[in-house]
Design a protein around this motif. Structure first.
Motif, PDB file in Angstrom:
ATOM      1  N   SER A   1       0.908  -1.310  -0.038  1.00 57.04           N
ATOM      2  CA  SER A   1       0.065  -0.019   0.026  1.00 57.04           C
ATOM      3  C   SER A   1       0.853   1.385   0.014  1.00 57.04           C
ATOM      4  O   SER A   1       0.573   2.295  -0.496  1.00 57.04           O
ATOM      5  N   LEU A   2       1.967   1.137   0.832  1.00 58.03           N
ATOM      6  CA  LEU A   2       2.808   2.275   0.914  1.00 58.03           C
ATOM      7  C   LEU A   2       3.673   2.649  -0.513  1.00 58.03           C
ATOM      8  O   LEU A   2       3.815   3.586  -1.004  1.00 58.03           O
ATOM      9  N   ALA A   3       4.201   1.278  -0.975  1.00 57.55           N
ATOM     10  CA  ALA A   3       4.818   1.378  -2.208  1.00 57.55           C
ATOM     11  C   ALA A   3       4.007   1.579  -3.422  1.00 57.55           C
ATOM     12  O   ALA A   3       4.619   2.436  -4.241  1.00 57.55           O
ATOM     13  N   ASP A   4       2.977   1.137  -3.405  1.00 58.26           N
ATOM     14  CA  ASP A   4       2.153   1.523  -4.595  1.00 58.26           C
ATOM     15  C   ASP A   4       1.698   2.854  -4.771  1.00 58.26           C
ATOM     16  O   ASP A   4       1.413   3.576  -5.893  1.00 58.26           O
ATOM     17  N   LEU A   5       1.424   3.671  -3.556  1.00 63.06           N
ATOM     18  CA  LEU A   5       1.121   4.996  -3.598  1.00 63.06           C
ATOM     19  C   LEU A   5       2.509   5.942  -4.022  1.00 63.06           C
ATOM     20  O   LEU A   5       2.648   6.826  -4.658  1.00 63.06           O
ATOM     21  N   ARG A   6       3.780   5.571  -3.471  1.00 58.29           N
ATOM     22  CA  ARG A   6       4.812   6.168  -3.732  1.00 58.29           C
ATOM     23  C   ARG A   6       5.413   6.130  -5.037  1.00 58.29           C
ATOM     24  O   ARG A   6       5.979   6.967  -5.497  1.00 58.29           O
ATOM     25  N   ASN A   7       4.884   4.947  -5.702  1.00 53.41           N
ATOM     26  CA  ASN A   7       5.217   4.852  -7.162  1.00 53.41           C
ATOM     27  C   ASN A   7       4.116   5.174  -8.162  1.00 53.41           C
ATOM     28  O   ASN A   7       3.997   4.366  -9.242  1.00 53.41           O
ATOM     29  N   ILE A   8       3.188   5.524  -7.704  1.00 53.62           N
ATOM     30  CA  ILE A   8       1.949   5.849  -8.510  1.00 53.62           C
ATOM     31  C   ILE A   8       2.036   6.439  -9.686  1.00 53.62           C
ATOM     32  O   ILE A   8       1.506   6.095 -10.894  1.00 53.62           O
ATOM     33  N   ASN A   9       3.360   7.171  -9.987  1.00 51.71           N
ATOM     34  CA  ASN A   9       3.404   7.926 -11.410  1.00 51.71           C
ATOM     35  C   ASN A   9       4.253   6.917 -12.347  1.00 51.71           C
ATOM     36  O   ASN A   9       4.692   7.248 -13.440  1.00 51.71           O
ATOM     37  N   ARG A  10       4.463   5.707 -11.965  1.00 49.53           N
ATOM     38  CA  ARG A  10       5.481   4.952 -12.873  1.00 49.53           C
ATOM     39  C   ARG A  10       4.561   4.412 -14.089  1.00 49.53           C
ATOM     40  O   ARG A  10       5.413   4.151 -15.141  1.00 49.53           O
ATOM     41  N   PHE A  11       3.656   4.543 -14.467  1.00 48.96           N
ATOM     42  CA  PHE A  11       2.948   4.130 -15.601  1.00 48.96           C
ATOM     43  C   PHE A  11       2.766   5.361 -16.688  1.00 48.96           C
ATOM     44  O   PHE A  11       2.573   5.139 -17.760  1.00 48.96           O
ATOM     45  N   VAL A  12       3.119   6.588 -16.033  1.00 47.86           N
ATOM     46  CA  VAL A  12       2.880   7.915 -16.783  1.00 47.86           C
ATOM     47  C   VAL A  12       4.341   8.482 -17.083  1.00 47.86           C
ATOM     48  O   VAL A  12       4.285   9.533 -17.549  1.00 47.86           O
ATOM     49  N   GLU A  13       5.226   7.863 -16.620  1.00 49.02           N
ATOM     50  CA  GLU A  13       6.563   8.271 -16.873  1.00 49.02           C
ATOM     51  C   GLU A  13       6.935   8.663 -18.079  1.00 49.02           C
ATOM     52  O   GLU A  13       6.472   7.575 -18.808  1.00 49.02           O
ATOM     53  N   GLY A  14       7.440   9.737 -18.790  1.00 47.12           N
ATOM     54  CA  GLY A  14       7.667   9.912 -20.200  1.00 47.12           C
ATOM     55  C   GLY A  14       6.524  10.403 -20.952  1.00 47.12           C
ATOM     56  O   GLY A  14       6.592  10.188 -22.043  1.00 47.12           O
ATOM     57  N   THR A  15       5.268  10.348 -20.458  1.00 44.79           N
ATOM     58  CA  THR A  15       4.290  10.940 -21.044  1.00 44.79           C
ATOM     59  C   THR A  15       3.651  12.256 -20.683  1.00 44.79           C
ATOM     60  O   THR A  15       4.273  12.703 -19.820  1.00 44.79           O
ATOM     61  N   PRO A  16       2.773  13.058 -21.343  1.00 48.49           N
ATOM     62  CA  PRO A  16       2.469  14.286 -21.056  1.00 48.49           C
ATOM     63  C   PRO A  16       1.294  14.141 -19.810  1.00 48.49           C
ATOM     64  O   PRO A  16       0.724  15.301 -19.457  1.00 48.49           O
ATOM     65  N   LEU A  17       0.881  12.786 -19.803  1.00 46.35           N
ATOM     66  CA  LEU A  17      -0.173  12.831 -18.664  1.00 46.35           C
ATOM     67  C   LEU A  17       0.166  13.405 -16.997  1.00 46.35           C
ATOM     68  O   LEU A  17       1.420  13.433 -16.798  1.00 46.35           O
ATOM     69  N   PRO A  18      -0.558  14.118 -16.459  1.00 47.82           N
ATOM     70  CA  PRO A  18      -0.279  14.787 -15.193  1.00 47.82           C
ATOM     71  C   PRO A  18       0.310  13.772 -14.171  1.00 47.82           C
ATOM     72  O   PRO A  18      -0.064  12.573 -14.045  1.00 47.82           O
ATOM     73  N   LYS A  19       1.182  14.370 -13.383  1.00 44.87           N
ATOM     74  CA  LYS A  19       1.677  13.668 -12.269  1.00 44.87           C
ATOM     75  C   LYS A  19       1.127  13.849 -10.822  1.00 44.87           C
ATOM     76  O   LYS A  19       0.642  15.070 -10.327  1.00 44.87           O
ATOM     77  N   VAL A  20       1.067  12.882  -9.972  1.00 44.51           N
ATOM     78  CA  VAL A  20       0.491  13.153  -8.854  1.00 44.51           C
ATOM     79  C   VAL A  20       1.785  13.463  -8.215  1.00 44.51           C
ATOM     80  O   VAL A  20       2.913  13.028  -8.008  1.00 44.51           O
ATOM     81  N   SER A  21       1.416  14.652  -7.114  1.00 44.06           N
ATOM     82  CA  SER A  21       2.724  15.645  -6.419  1.00 44.06           C
ATOM     83  C   SER A  21       2.991  14.789  -5.441  1.00 44.06           C
ATOM     84  O   SER A  21       2.440  13.940  -4.856  1.00 44.06           O
ATOM     85  N   ASN A  22       4.663  14.803  -5.254  1.00 40.65           N
ATOM     86  CA  ASN A  22       5.204  14.150  -3.886  1.00 40.65           C
ATOM     87  C   ASN A  22       4.462  14.572  -2.562  1.00 40.65           C
ATOM     88  O   ASN A  22       4.333  14.092  -1.724  1.00 40.65           O
ATOM     89  N   GLU A  23       3.990  15.987  -2.653  1.00 39.43           N
ATOM     90  CA  GLU A  23       3.244  16.594  -1.603  1.00 39.43           C
ATOM     91  C   GLU A  23       1.974  15.855  -1.295  1.00 39.43           C
ATOM     92  O   GLU A  23       1.711  15.314  -0.191  1.00 39.43           O
TER      93      GLU A  23
END
Length: 286
Positions: free
Chosen positions: A243-265
């Motif tokens: 649960s912690l890892a999947d939230l901290r890595n939530i942007n892994r599927f959109v890296e390198g795309t123009p899709l918005p990112k979930v902020s670290n904040e």
């Protein structure tokens, strides 16, 4: 501090799989239905506090919970566990059980599963529960969203129904579990609209695209950084590490795309959210 705000507890003899065991449809690979106090304590080493409840969902999913089990777990691990009562408004003694759980067992909140008990949020039997919770400063966590159980009314799990209750009971702190999946945007707009309503992310980490969309919607509706969304696992349906890892890595599927990112904040704000600062008008003594 990391607080798991959604943990199920029951002894081995309190779980009887239904005639058709559907836990395999809850998530890939199924779910090991083992959630006694010692198992939970070992599994939750990575968190500081955990909110426990013992669901009374015997007819829908085979879990015949008991507030005494919750209270015993809190007594055994008082530095780790905080207990909530579970309410089934179909029982003729449901208010007596609730008053016993709070007055005698000293449980500090309430859990209700409208979709599992087949009792909608606007059912008149719920009004005494709402009034009691509001009077006694007890947060109400509700299973909002769908379920793998078959004999349940899907509409009872929709977050939109929280809106009217929150308006009628403005001092009742209400928490929508599981971001109301798949009605996530309903959950978000209700939490944004009502000051007394919150959401939490338990058991959606293993649906990564849905999880990502939920966090982006929360950011776009400007509630991600307003102490409105809290972290939890829904153990045993999900584990702490994933649960912690999947939230901290939530942007892994959109890296390198123009899709918005979930902020670290947003990510770290949810992980370190503290229910004890927000779900009670007067913080409980831990």
């Amino acid at each position: 501090m990391i607080v798991d705000c959604h943990v199920n507890i029951f002894e081995r003899d309190q779980f009887t799989p239904p005639a058709v065991d559907l836990t395999g449809t809850a998530r890939p690979g199924g779910v090991p239905m083992l959630a006694d106090a010692d198992t939970i304590y070992e599994a939750l080493q990575g968190v500081d506090k955990a909110i426990l409840f013992s669901p009374r969902y015997k007819d829908s999913v085979g879990i015949d919970g008991n507030d005494e089990v919750t209270a015993a777990a809190v007594a055994k691990y008082p530095d780790k566990f905080v207990g909530f009562a579970c309410v089934d408004p179909r029982r003729p003694d449901y208010m007596e059980l609730l008053e016993h759980a709070v007055g005698t067992l000293k449980l500090q909140g309430v859990k209700f599963g409208p979709i599992y008990n087949g009792v909608s949020l606007d059912d008149p039997r719920m009004d005494p529960v709402y009034a009691y919770c509001q009077k006694n400063d007890l947060p109400l966590t509700m299973h909002m969203g769908t379920t793998f159980a078959r004999d349940t009314p899907l509409d009872a799990g929709r977050p939109i129904h929280v809106d009217a209750v929150a308006q009628r009971y403005p001092d009742l702190k209400m928490i929508m579990a599981h971001m109301g999946h798949p009605w996530i945007d309903e959950c978000i707009v209700v939490a944004r609209k009502r000051p007394n309503v919150y959401a939490e992310v338990s058991a959606i980490c293993y649906r990564p695209w849905q999880f990502y969309q939920a966090m982006i919607s929360a950011q776009e509706y400007l509630i991600a950084d307003r102490n409105k969304i809290f972290w939890g696992t829904d153990f045993p349906f999900a584990q702490v590490d994933e649960s912690l890892a999947d939230l901290r890595n939530i942007n892994r599927f959109v890296e390198g795309t123009p899709l918005p990112k979930v902020s670290n904040e947003t990510i770290e704000g949810i992980i370190h959210s503290n229910p004890f600062d927000h779900w009670w008008h007067t913080p409980p003594r831990l």
